[in-house]
Design an enzyme around this catalytic site. Structure first.
Site, PDB file in Angstrom:
ATOM      1  CD  GLU A  94      -2.377  -1.086   2.843  1.00 34.92           C
ATOM      2  OE1 GLU A  94      -2.014  -0.224   3.666  1.00 34.92           O
ATOM      3  OE2 GLU A  94      -3.189  -1.973   3.096  1.00 34.92           O
ATOM      4  CB  CYS A 107       1.883   6.817   4.335  1.00 31.94           C
ATOM      5  SG  CYS A 107       2.315   5.500   5.475  1.00 31.94           S
ATOM      6  CB  CYS A 114       6.471  -6.620   8.578  1.00 31.67           C
ATOM      7  SG  CYS A 114       7.709  -5.851   9.635  1.00 31.67           S
ATOM      8  CB  CYS A 118       4.304  -5.247  15.940  1.00 29.24           C
ATOM      9  SG  CYS A 118       5.964  -4.605  15.704  1.00 29.24           S
ATOM     10  CB  CYS A 121       1.202  -4.532  13.173  1.00 31.55           C
ATOM     11  SG  CYS A 121       1.595  -4.160  11.473  1.00 31.55           S
ATOM     12  CB  CYS A 332      -4.440  -1.477   9.863  1.00 33.55           C
ATOM     13  SG  CYS A 332      -6.175  -1.501   9.440  1.00 33.55           S
TER      14      CYS A 332
HETATM   15 FE1  SF4 Z   1       6.334  -4.568  10.936  1.00 35.31          FE
HETATM   16 FE2  SF4 Z   1       3.852  -3.890  11.643  1.00 35.31          FE
HETATM   17 FE3  SF4 Z   1       5.796  -3.998  13.465  1.00 35.31          FE
HETATM   18 FE4  SF4 Z   1       5.803  -2.042  11.602  1.00 35.31          FE
HETATM   19  S1  SF4 Z   1       4.277  -2.336  13.232  1.00 35.31           S
HETATM   20  S2  SF4 Z   1       7.565  -3.280  12.271  1.00 35.31           S
HETATM   21  S3  SF4 Z   1       4.965  -3.163   9.816  1.00 35.31           S
HETATM   22  S4  SF4 Z   1       4.986  -5.746  12.298  1.00 35.31           S
END
Ligand code: SF4
Length: 342
Positions: A94, A107, A114, A118, A121, A332
């Site tokens: 995105e 952005c 990723c 986290c 997320c 998100c």
């Molecule tokens: Fe990765 Fe999401 Fe953590 Fe950012 S917030 S580092 S995109 S897992």
């Protein structure tokens, strides 16, 4: 044969390509001017290069701007675009354009998915599907309808930019170089969860603003949200940041997503004040967008305001970030998630 993309290459690299194709060295500068100055999307359009020369280049190269697969526009003007990664429409990322007065901020994403995991997320939940090349990062700037009107950018989309520093650095070079967009680094903010070795490189190698995802000042509690805390504790990240000067043009901010009862208490505000004591910075308090199967809820507005005011009384400026593009899930990784798993 798959063609090599010229987007993201420096004039020096383009000169080498020109020489290897039997063209004069100065053609490298001309190609850079066509791609970054005139924003052409094909070698055929580079009309001050001989036709035979263009044909030789086209045998092995292409400009390589990827165009969006999809666009969603919010009622507030925020636009979310989906871009293919390395030509693969099943692996989309995105880019979100956020208008604000006379500013238009993009952005951008730096990775498909990723690795950092986290817990709050959606991108982290999708797993990791590869890092973007500089050409794919830059396509997000070149391929959108508002390309010529952008004023700022934040590396805050999908992925951890410091887990892909070399390609992100190359994209920043194009944005800031005289032969590129000639943007001031003040127009660029990189957001990271604090990948320490590359954070040091970022701080040493460019002058862009820094945003650090903090979310909880207590090591054990932060680790429960962000596995990166184990390898790169936030205390070490802040110790590194303290070695750099943020009293002038360059700014550091901390992102703090607020979860009801979990990190929005006076105890957390006081610990955050101790952690940031004496550092010239600001804190962005972010309203949490609920995601499935996550135990924490969104902090009430009153709790966010009380937290902000407690930080202010302790000498740290904090702002409650306005939510943008909620109707298109711009905050998100949902649209990309839907696209990838359709
Ligand atoms: Fe990765 Fe999401 Fe953590 Fe950012 S917030 S580092 S995109 S897992």
């Amino acid at each position: 044969m798959e063609k090599t993309r010229l987007l993201g290459k420096t004039p020096a690299e383009l000169k080498e390509i020109a020489l290897a194709a039997g063209l004069p060295g100065f053609t490298g500068g001309q190609i850079a001017q066509w791609i970054y100055g005139k924003r052409v999307r094909s070698i055929a359009e580079m009309t001050n290069i001989s036709k035979a020369g263009r044909e030789r280049l086209e045998e092995r190269y292409e400009v390589g701007v990827a165009l969006p697969l999809d666009k969603a526009e919010s009622v507030d003007g925020t636009c979310k675009y989906l871009f293919p990664v390395n030509g693969d429409p099943g692996n989309a990322v995105e880019a979100v354009m956020i208008p604000d007065g006379d500013r238009k901020t993009l952005c951008v994403s730096s990775q498909a998915g990723c690795k950092m995991g986290c817990k709050f997320c959606m991108t982290g939940r999708q797993g990791f599907h590869g890092s973007l090349s500089a050409a794919d990062i830059l396509s997000q700037f070149f391929g959108i309808d508002e390309a010529a009107e952008l004023t700022n950018t934040v590396f805050m989309g999908m992925g951890e930019p410091l887990d892909n520093w070399e390609e992100v650095k190359r994209a920043i070079k194009v944005l800031t170089a005289d032969w590129g967009f000639a943007w001031s680094p003040k127009r660029i903010t990189l957001s990271t969860i604090g990948v320490l070795p590359n954070l040091k490189r970022f701080l040493d190698e460019c002058k862009c603003h820094l945003a650090v995802s903090l979310h909880n000042p207590f090591p054990e509690e932060r680790f429960a949200l962000m596995p990166v805390q184990k390898a790169y504790p936030i205390q070490d990240v802040i110790a590194l940041i303290r070695q750099y000067d943020f009293t002038g043009q360059r700014r550091v901010s901390f992102e703090y997503t607020m979860f009801a009862g979990h990190n929005d208490t006076p105890r957390h505000a006081d610990a955050l004040l101790r952690l940031l004591h004496g550092l010239e910075c600001r804190v962005n308090l972010i309203r949490f967008h609920q995601i499935p199967d996550f135990p924490y809820g969104t902090s009430p507005q009153a709790a966010m305001e009380a937290f902000r005011d407690r930080l202010a009384r302790g000498g740290v400026t904090a702002t409650i970030r306005a939510s943008r593009g909620e109707d298109i899930f711009a905050a998100c990784g949902l649209l990309a998630g839907q696209h990838n798993h359709a």
